[in-house]
Each structure stands twice: as structure tokens, then as C-alpha cells.
Motif scaffolding. Structure first.
Motif, PDB file in Angstrom:
ATOM      1  N   ASP A  24     -65.757  29.461 -76.668  1.00 38.08           N
ATOM      2  CA  ASP A  24     -65.695  28.022 -76.415  1.00 38.08           C
ATOM      3  C   ASP A  24     -66.349  27.777 -75.055  1.00 38.08           C
ATOM      4  O   ASP A  24     -66.610  28.720 -74.317  1.00 38.08           O
ATOM      5  CB  ASP A  24     -64.268  27.475 -76.518  1.00 38.08           C
ATOM      6  N   PRO A  25     -66.639  26.531 -74.722  1.00 35.97           N
ATOM      7  CA  PRO A  25     -67.371  26.275 -73.472  1.00 35.97           C
ATOM      8  C   PRO A  25     -66.686  26.825 -72.221  1.00 35.97           C
ATOM      9  O   PRO A  25     -67.352  27.366 -71.344  1.00 35.97           O
ATOM     10  CB  PRO A  25     -67.468  24.747 -73.424  1.00 35.97           C
ATOM     11  N   LEU A  26     -65.367  26.710 -72.128  1.00 33.49           N
ATOM     12  CA  LEU A  26     -64.673  27.239 -70.952  1.00 33.49           C
ATOM     13  C   LEU A  26     -64.649  28.765 -70.961  1.00 33.49           C
ATOM     14  O   LEU A  26     -64.908  29.402 -69.953  1.00 33.49           O
ATOM     15  CB  LEU A  26     -63.235  26.706 -70.889  1.00 33.49           C
ATOM     16  N   GLY A  27     -64.314  29.332 -72.111  1.00 36.71           N
ATOM     17  CA  GLY A  27     -64.247  30.783 -72.216  1.00 36.71           C
ATOM     18  C   GLY A  27     -65.585  31.451 -71.983  1.00 36.71           C
ATOM     19  O   GLY A  27     -65.656  32.542 -71.409  1.00 36.71           O
ATOM     20  N   ALA A  28     -66.657  30.800 -72.398  1.00 39.57           N
ATOM     21  CA  ALA A  28     -67.990  31.366 -72.205  1.00 39.57           C
ATOM     22  C   ALA A  28     -68.303  31.539 -70.723  1.00 39.57           C
ATOM     23  O   ALA A  28     -69.069  32.434 -70.350  1.00 39.57           O
ATOM     24  CB  ALA A  28     -69.037  30.477 -72.866  1.00 39.57           C
ATOM     25  N   GLY A  87     -53.175  31.477 -73.887  1.00 38.74           N
ATOM     26  CA  GLY A  87     -54.276  32.147 -74.578  1.00 38.74           C
ATOM     27  C   GLY A  87     -54.316  31.916 -76.075  1.00 38.74           C
ATOM     28  O   GLY A  87     -54.647  32.825 -76.836  1.00 38.74           O
ATOM     29  N   VAL A  88     -54.005  30.710 -76.510  1.00 40.76           N
ATOM     30  CA  VAL A  88     -54.053  30.398 -77.940  1.00 40.76           C
ATOM     31  C   VAL A  88     -55.518  30.246 -78.346  1.00 40.76           C
ATOM     32  O   VAL A  88     -56.238  29.423 -77.786  1.00 40.76           O
ATOM     33  CB  VAL A  88     -53.293  29.092 -78.263  1.00 40.76           C
ATOM     34  N   ARG A  89     -55.937  31.047 -79.300  1.00 40.51           N
ATOM     35  CA  ARG A  89     -57.309  30.952 -79.800  1.00 40.51           C
ATOM     36  C   ARG A  89     -57.321  31.174 -81.299  1.00 40.51           C
ATOM     37  O   ARG A  89     -56.611  32.045 -81.817  1.00 40.51           O
ATOM     38  CB  ARG A  89     -58.231  31.983 -79.156  1.00 40.51           C
ATOM     39  N   ILE A  90     -58.143  30.401 -81.959  1.00 42.09           N
ATOM     40  CA  ILE A  90     -58.327  30.499 -83.400  1.00 42.09           C
ATOM     41  C   ILE A  90     -59.808  30.770 -83.645  1.00 42.09           C
ATOM     42  O   ILE A  90     -60.671  30.109 -83.048  1.00 42.09           O
ATOM     43  CB  ILE A  90     -57.905  29.197 -84.116  1.00 42.09           C
ATOM     44  N   GLN A 120     -42.839  26.144 -73.048  1.00 42.59           N
ATOM     45  CA  GLN A 120     -43.845  25.344 -72.365  1.00 42.59           C
ATOM     46  C   GLN A 120     -45.215  25.987 -72.509  1.00 42.59           C
ATOM     47  O   GLN A 120     -45.336  27.162 -72.852  1.00 42.59           O
ATOM     48  CB  GLN A 120     -43.483  25.135 -70.896  1.00 42.59           C
ATOM     49  N   LEU A 121     -46.237  25.193 -72.273  1.00 40.35           N
ATOM     50  CA  LEU A 121     -47.601  25.697 -72.294  1.00 40.35           C
ATOM     51  C   LEU A 121     -48.442  24.814 -71.403  1.00 40.35           C
ATOM     52  O   LEU A 121     -48.042  23.703 -71.047  1.00 40.35           O
ATOM     53  CB  LEU A 121     -48.166  25.746 -73.716  1.00 40.35           C
ATOM     54  N   THR A 122     -49.586  25.334 -71.018  1.00 37.98           N
ATOM     55  CA  THR A 122     -50.561  24.528 -70.298  1.00 37.98           C
ATOM     56  C   THR A 122     -51.845  24.514 -71.108  1.00 37.98           C
ATOM     57  O   THR A 122     -52.096  25.417 -71.911  1.00 37.98           O
ATOM     58  CB  THR A 122     -50.842  25.079 -68.886  1.00 37.98           C
ATOM     59  N   SER A 123     -52.630  23.498 -70.887  1.00 37.70           N
ATOM     60  CA  SER A 123     -53.912  23.371 -71.564  1.00 37.70           C
ATOM     61  C   SER A 123     -54.874  22.742 -70.574  1.00 37.70           C
ATOM     62  O   SER A 123     -54.514  21.781 -69.880  1.00 37.70           O
ATOM     63  CB  SER A 123     -53.748  22.492 -72.810  1.00 37.70           C
ATOM     64  N   ASP A 124     -56.070  23.260 -70.496  1.00 42.66           N
ATOM     65  CA  ASP A 124     -57.058  22.734 -69.571  1.00 42.66           C
ATOM     66  C   ASP A 124     -57.222  21.229 -69.794  1.00 42.66           C
ATOM     67  O   ASP A 124     -57.204  20.752 -70.942  1.00 42.66           O
ATOM     68  CB  ASP A 124     -58.400  23.458 -69.766  1.00 42.66           C
ATOM     69  N   HIS A 143     -45.631  17.376 -67.113  1.00 33.67           N
ATOM     70  CA  HIS A 143     -45.835  17.842 -65.750  1.00 33.67           C
ATOM     71  C   HIS A 143     -47.310  17.761 -65.374  1.00 33.67           C
ATOM     72  O   HIS A 143     -48.182  17.746 -66.255  1.00 33.67           O
ATOM     73  CB  HIS A 143     -45.378  19.296 -65.594  1.00 33.67           C
ATOM     74  N   LEU A 144     -47.558  17.778 -64.102  1.00 29.40           N
ATOM     75  CA  LEU A 144     -48.907  17.898 -63.589  1.00 29.40           C
ATOM     76  C   LEU A 144     -49.031  19.310 -63.030  1.00 29.40           C
ATOM     77  O   LEU A 144     -48.189  19.732 -62.234  1.00 29.40           O
ATOM     78  CB  LEU A 144     -49.125  16.862 -62.479  1.00 29.40           C
ATOM     79  N   GLY A 145     -50.020  20.073 -63.482  1.00 26.34           N
ATOM     80  CA  GLY A 145     -50.140  21.462 -63.053  1.00 26.34           C
ATOM     81  C   GLY A 145     -51.127  21.627 -61.920  1.00 26.34           C
ATOM     82  O   GLY A 145     -52.054  20.841 -61.746  1.00 26.34           O
ATOM     83  N   PHE A 146     -50.915  22.684 -61.132  1.00 28.57           N
ATOM     84  CA  PHE A 146     -51.793  23.018 -60.022  1.00 28.57           C
ATOM     85  C   PHE A 146     -52.124  24.493 -60.075  1.00 28.57           C
ATOM     86  O   PHE A 146     -51.308  25.297 -60.519  1.00 28.57           O
ATOM     87  CB  PHE A 146     -51.108  22.699 -58.686  1.00 28.57           C
ATOM     88  N   LYS A 147     -53.323  24.861 -59.600  1.00 34.00           N
ATOM     89  CA  LYS A 147     -53.743  26.260 -59.546  1.00 34.00           C
ATOM     90  C   LYS A 147     -54.454  26.522 -58.236  1.00 34.00           C
ATOM     91  O   LYS A 147     -55.009  25.602 -57.630  1.00 34.00           O
ATOM     92  CB  LYS A 147     -54.735  26.589 -60.673  1.00 34.00           C
TER      93      LYS A 147
END
Length: 150
Positions: A24-28, A87-90, A120-124, A143-147
Motif C-alpha cells: 500500500d502507499p504507506l507500506g511501500a 498491522g492489519v493487512r489483507i 483498541q487500535l490505531t490507524s494512520d 483519542h488523538l494519538g501522538f508519535k
């Protein structure tokens, strides 16, 4: 999907899992399927940790989906245990088939078996299709996530 098996990932599944992570575009931009060494090292660490569950979905002998479920004991929420889905990927050929729903339902069921009180999970932020998918399954954007990159 009677021909589908969800099972713990094996070391031999790493190439297929990494290929899906990169597809996918991010993973690439962030994955390197040409050098599996760091993934193999990470897999050994995950396999040795009873709180980590890396699973694959297999159909007709081929890995077609994956996710990682992490169980986290905690003190907050009255000592609640929570799980995090990552890391959910199909596989691209399986998208829209219901496989993602089956994998997430597996993770929720396993979280219950592990006595978790919260999943819980996060998604870009750019994955708007994924956000709609998770909301359809009952997840709420709460929630609002931070990295910080180290």
C-alpha cells in the motif's frame, strides 16, 4: 468462508506477511521486502513473548491476511487488561471479501479469552477507508494519538 484458517504465524510466513505490509502507499515507503533479516529478528522476539499474537489467515494454502494482537496488563481502569490490534493487512485479491471482518472478530474474541476489558487500535490518519471499516465494526474514534520517531 469455510476454507479459511486463522492460525499463529510461522517463520515461513514472513515473506508473505512482509509483502502485504508493503502493498500500500504507506507500506511501500517504510517496508523492505527485499531484506527480511529485520523482520525475522522481530518475529523471534514476538514468538518468545506470550503477550504477542501474530496471526495469519490462510486460504487454499496461501497467506491472505495478517494482524498482530498485543495483550497489555495495566493499572488504569481498575487494573484492566487491554489489547491492541496492529498491522492489519489483507492481500489485495481478498479485499472486500469479508476477510478483514473475520480477522478483527478473531482478535476481539481472543481478547475476550484473554480477559481483556478493552480492545483498541490505531490507524494512520490518511486511511479513511480503514476508519469507516473499523467504525462499522463498532470501534469509536475516541483519542488523538501522538508519535515520536526514535
Amino acid at each position: 468462508m469455510s476454507d479459511l484458517e486463522i492460525r499463529p504465524a510461522l517463520r515461513t510466513d514472513i515473506p508473505a506477511v512482509v509483502a502485504m505490509l508493503a502493498d500500500d502507499p504507506l507500506g511501500a515507503l517504510r517496508e523492505s521486502p527485499d531484506d527480511l533479516t529485520p523482520y525475522e529478528t522481530a518475529f523471534e522476539r514476538l514468538a518468545g513473548d506470550p503477550h504477542q499474537h501474530v496471526v495469519v489467515a490462510v486460504r487454499s494454502g496461501a497467506v491472505v491476511g495478517t494482524l498482530q494482537l498485543t495483550i497489555i496488563p495495566g493499572l488504569s481502569r481498575r487494573g484492566a487488561t487491554r489489547s491492541i490490534i496492529e498491522g492489519v493487512r489483507i492481500h489485495s485479491a481478498e479485499r472486500g471479501s469479508g476477510l478483514g471482518t473475520e480477522l478483527i472478530e478473531w482478535a476481539i474474541d481472543e481478547s475476550r479469552r484473554q480477559n481483556c476489558q478493552l480492545v483498541q487500535l490505531t490507524s494512520d490518519a490518511t486511511r479513511t477507508d480503514a476508519h469507516r471499516f473499523y467504525e462499522r465494526l463498532g470501534f469509536e474514534a475516541s483519542h488523538l494519538g501522538f508519535k515520536i520517531t526514535l
